[in-house]
Structures are given as C-alpha cells and as structure tokens.
Write a protein that holds these residues in place. Structure first.
Motif, PDB file in Angstrom:
ATOM      1  N   MET A  14      -2.837  -3.577   9.293  1.00 15.70           N
ATOM      2  CA  MET A  14      -1.730  -3.005   8.550  1.00 15.70           C
ATOM      3  C   MET A  14      -1.601  -3.615   7.165  1.00 15.70           C
ATOM      4  O   MET A  14      -2.187  -4.658   6.858  1.00 15.70           O
ATOM      5  CB  MET A  14      -0.419  -3.186   9.312  1.00 15.70           C
ATOM      6  N   THR A  15      -0.832  -2.932   6.337  1.00 17.18           N
ATOM      7  CA  THR A  15      -0.453  -3.425   5.024  1.00 17.18           C
ATOM      8  C   THR A  15       0.968  -2.950   4.748  1.00 17.18           C
ATOM      9  O   THR A  15       1.428  -1.964   5.350  1.00 17.18           O
ATOM     10  CB  THR A  15      -1.428  -2.923   3.939  1.00 17.18           C
ATOM     11  N   GLU A  67      -0.919  -7.975   1.907  1.00 18.31           N
ATOM     12  CA  GLU A  67      -2.289  -7.487   1.881  1.00 18.31           C
ATOM     13  C   GLU A  67      -2.729  -7.148   3.307  1.00 18.31           C
ATOM     14  O   GLU A  67      -2.184  -7.683   4.283  1.00 18.31           O
ATOM     15  CB  GLU A  67      -3.216  -8.535   1.273  1.00 18.31           C
ATOM     16  N   PRO A  68      -3.704  -6.252   3.466  1.00 15.63           N
ATOM     17  CA  PRO A  68      -4.117  -5.840   4.810  1.00 15.63           C
ATOM     18  C   PRO A  68      -4.466  -7.026   5.714  1.00 15.63           C
ATOM     19  O   PRO A  68      -5.136  -7.969   5.291  1.00 15.63           O
ATOM     20  CB  PRO A  68      -5.344  -4.968   4.534  1.00 15.63           C
ATOM     21  N   ALA A  78      11.039   1.624  -2.713  1.00 18.52           N
ATOM     22  CA  ALA A  78      11.119   1.730  -1.253  1.00 18.52           C
ATOM     23  C   ALA A  78       9.911   1.062  -0.604  1.00 18.52           C
ATOM     24  O   ALA A  78       8.783   1.176  -1.094  1.00 18.52           O
ATOM     25  CB  ALA A  78      11.202   3.187  -0.819  1.00 18.52           C
ATOM     26  N   ILE A  79      10.150   0.382   0.520  1.00 15.27           N
ATOM     27  CA  ILE A  79       9.095  -0.346   1.224  1.00 15.27           C
ATOM     28  C   ILE A  79       8.615   0.457   2.432  1.00 15.27           C
ATOM     29  O   ILE A  79       9.415   1.038   3.173  1.00 15.27           O
ATOM     30  CB  ILE A  79       9.610  -1.727   1.662  1.00 15.27           C
ATOM     31  N   LEU A  80       7.298   0.482   2.619  1.00 16.24           N
ATOM     32  CA  LEU A  80       6.692   1.242   3.709  1.00 16.24           C
ATOM     33  C   LEU A  80       5.477   0.481   4.229  1.00 16.24           C
ATOM     34  O   LEU A  80       4.803  -0.225   3.473  1.00 16.24           O
ATOM     35  CB  LEU A  80       6.270   2.629   3.207  1.00 16.24           C
ATOM     36  N   SER A  81       5.198   0.635   5.527  1.00 14.12           N
ATOM     37  CA  SER A  81       4.025   0.016   6.143  1.00 14.12           C
ATOM     38  C   SER A  81       2.988   1.079   6.478  1.00 14.12           C
ATOM     39  O   SER A  81       3.339   2.206   6.843  1.00 14.12           O
ATOM     40  CB  SER A  81       4.423  -0.724   7.430  1.00 14.12           C
ATOM     41  N   ALA A  82       1.721   0.721   6.337  1.00 12.99           N
ATOM     42  CA  ALA A  82       0.621   1.604   6.726  1.00 12.99           C
ATOM     43  C   ALA A  82      -0.098   0.971   7.907  1.00 12.99           C
ATOM     44  O   ALA A  82      -0.394  -0.233   7.894  1.00 12.99           O
ATOM     45  CB  ALA A  82      -0.336   1.807   5.560  1.00 12.99           C
ATOM     46  N   TRP A  83      -0.393   1.779   8.928  1.00 14.04           N
ATOM     47  CA  TRP A  83      -0.937   1.279  10.193  1.00 14.04           C
ATOM     48  C   TRP A  83      -2.280   1.925  10.488  1.00 14.04           C
ATOM     49  O   TRP A  83      -2.376   3.146  10.623  1.00 14.04           O
ATOM     50  CB  TRP A  83       0.038   1.570  11.325  1.00 14.04           C
ATOM     51  N   GLN A  84      -3.309   1.096  10.612  1.00 13.43           N
ATOM     52  CA  GLN A  84      -4.631   1.531  11.052  1.00 13.43           C
ATOM     53  C   GLN A  84      -4.761   1.179  12.525  1.00 13.43           C
ATOM     54  O   GLN A  84      -4.903   0.024  12.894  1.00 13.43           O
ATOM     55  CB  GLN A  84      -5.711   0.820  10.230  1.00 13.43           C
ATOM     56  N   PRO A  85      -4.661   2.172  13.421  1.00 11.39           N
ATOM     57  CA  PRO A  85      -4.576   1.856  14.854  1.00 11.39           C
ATOM     58  C   PRO A  85      -5.905   1.430  15.459  1.00 11.39           C
ATOM     59  O   PRO A  85      -6.975   1.894  15.066  1.00 11.39           O
ATOM     60  CB  PRO A  85      -4.103   3.178  15.465  1.00 11.39           C
ATOM     61  N   ARG A  86      -5.779   0.533  16.426  1.00 12.12           N
ATOM     62  CA  ARG A  86      -6.897   0.174  17.299  1.00 12.12           C
ATOM     63  C   ARG A  86      -6.391   0.328  18.733  1.00 12.12           C
ATOM     64  O   ARG A  86      -6.333   1.428  19.244  1.00 12.12           O
ATOM     65  CB  ARG A  86      -7.400  -1.227  16.964  1.00 12.12           C
TER      66      ARG A  86
END
Length: 255
Positions: A109-110, A99-100, A118-126
């Motif tokens: 991230m999550t 979870e995020p 397939a596994i993937l990461s999502a990145w919310q940048p700071r």
C-alpha cells in the motif's frame, strides 16, 4: 448482498479506523453496526481488529500509528501496482505521505494527499482483497470526496485511476458521480465553509434514524442529517465518541 472475492483496479475496497482507544471504538461499532472482531497481532502487543459481519471482513479498527494525533477513518482504492500509483500521484501533484510498503503477506500500500488536501490509500492486494462484503447492513456502501475545488480534483483522479467523473444532472454543481469500469464507485462534492478536505465513507444500515438515535445513546453525535436523496436513499453524517466522522446510508444498494 454484495459478496466480493476481488475488486477491479480503481474500486473502493477497504476502510480502517485509526483510534486512540481501540477497545472503546470496537464497543461503539459493535453496538451500532453489529460487528464482531478477529484480532490479528501486528507486533508490540497491538492488534489489527478485523471487523466482521456474518463472518465476512467489512472494515478494521487499529491503534493510531506514531505521529498521528487525529482519530480518523481511512479509505482504500484497489490498484494493480502501489509503486506505480505512488509515482503517478507525485507526477500529478500529490504528496506521498507513506511510500509504498508491504503489509505482511496481505498486500502492498501507499498513502497520499491529493493536491487539494484529501488523504487516500491505495491497496495492491495479495492475501487480503479488502472487504469480502459490501452494500449490506454494517458494511461499506459508498465513498465521497469532500473537496475545496472539485473541478481541480476531478482531473487528478481521472488521470490517476481512470475514473469517469461527471457532474450529476440537476445537482446545480453540488455533486459529481464517479464511475469505474462502467460501475458507480462514489461521488464528489464541494467542501462547506469551515470544513476540511477528506474522503468520507458510508456504512449501510437498515434505518438511518434508528442509527442516529443509537449513536447518541452510545456517546456519539450527529454532524449532519438525516437527509433524503432523490434516488430514495437516506443518510446522515455521524461522529463516534472518539471523534471519528463517518456516515450511514439506507436504501437500494448495488449487489
């Protein structure tokens, strides 16, 4: 040389390696790709080793988290809102593995597994945008989805990230291109028998054949290739001594 200070949402922007022998992995990639490291403490005596080329962050190597038993590379896509991405991925049939959560002041991230596995990461940048250098020797240059059902995977990612995904003309159903905001962003291809769903990453090198030879000298192995691509590029799929799979690519790169 592709220097970056930000990424549009939907763009592949970062990769990191989860390894069971951080020192050995660092030595291997330093010898193969010329990486230097900035070791950032993350608690309990562990470090997130930021790999650098010419002072630019290009990737990272970190100990495997508890409960993980397979050495592997993780691919990240930049998003505006990690929480919204996780929620939408669930709606589209994905399984959210993590979870995020906040990563110090670097970003949020999550991690999810798409409906085909397939596994993937999502990145919310700071503070950390991801790689500040791409498409240069030693840096990230491409990402591919290896899927048991590309035609089912494509609409999932179109809906999640807004990607344009189209079969490559003349590829006979063996390759699909990913466009993000009108820019090439990766590809998709069918999984071979005996394979497993995954996102595969490519590092740019000057000479693929030399990288293959050096990998063998360092205790790694060649999984596939070398192979030439119609656009004049050349690639190979390799395995490092700790069993993480990655690819190397030479040829014309985007800026």
């Amino acid at each position: 040389m592709g220097e970056r200070t930000s990424y549009p949402p939907g763009t592949f922007s970062w990769v990191d390696l989860n390894t069971d022998d951080q020192d050995a992995s660092k030595a291997f990639y330093a010898s193969l790709l010329g990486w230097q490291y900035n070791d950032i403490p993350i608690g309990d005596g562990n470090h997130y080793s930021m790999a650098q080329v010419g002072g630019h962050d290009v990737a990272a190597i970190t100990p495997m988290p508890p409960g993980t038993d397979v050495v592997h590379w993780n691919c990240y896509v930049t998003v505006e809102d990690a929480d919204a991405t996780a929620a939408r991925a669930k709606e589209l049939g994905a399984t959210v593995i993590a979870e995020p959560f906040d990563v110090f002041d670097s970003g949020r991230m999550t991690i999810f597994q798409d409906p085909q596995g397939a596994i993937l990461s999502a990145w919310q940048p700071r503070a950390h945008i991801g790689a500040s250098l791409v498409n240069a020797p030693g840096a990230l240059s491409w990402n591919d989805l290896i899927s048991p059902d590309v035609e089912a995977a494509a609409p999932f990612y179109r809906d999640l990230f807004g990607w344009t995904i189209e079969e490559t003309p003349g590829a006979d159903g063996q390759y699909w291109s990913i466009m993000n905001n009108g820019r090439l962003n990766g590809g998709m291809l069918p999984m071979l028998p005996g394979g497993h769903p995954a996102w595969n990453l490519y590092f740019a090198v000057e000479d693929v054949d030399a990288a293959i030879a050096r990998t063998g000298e360092l205790g790694g192995a060649t999984v596939m290739g070398p192979m030439d691509i119609p656009n004049g590029s050349r690639f190979a799929v390799l395995r490092d001594p700790q069993d993480a799979v990655f690819s190397v690519l030479s040829g014309q790169m985007d800026d």
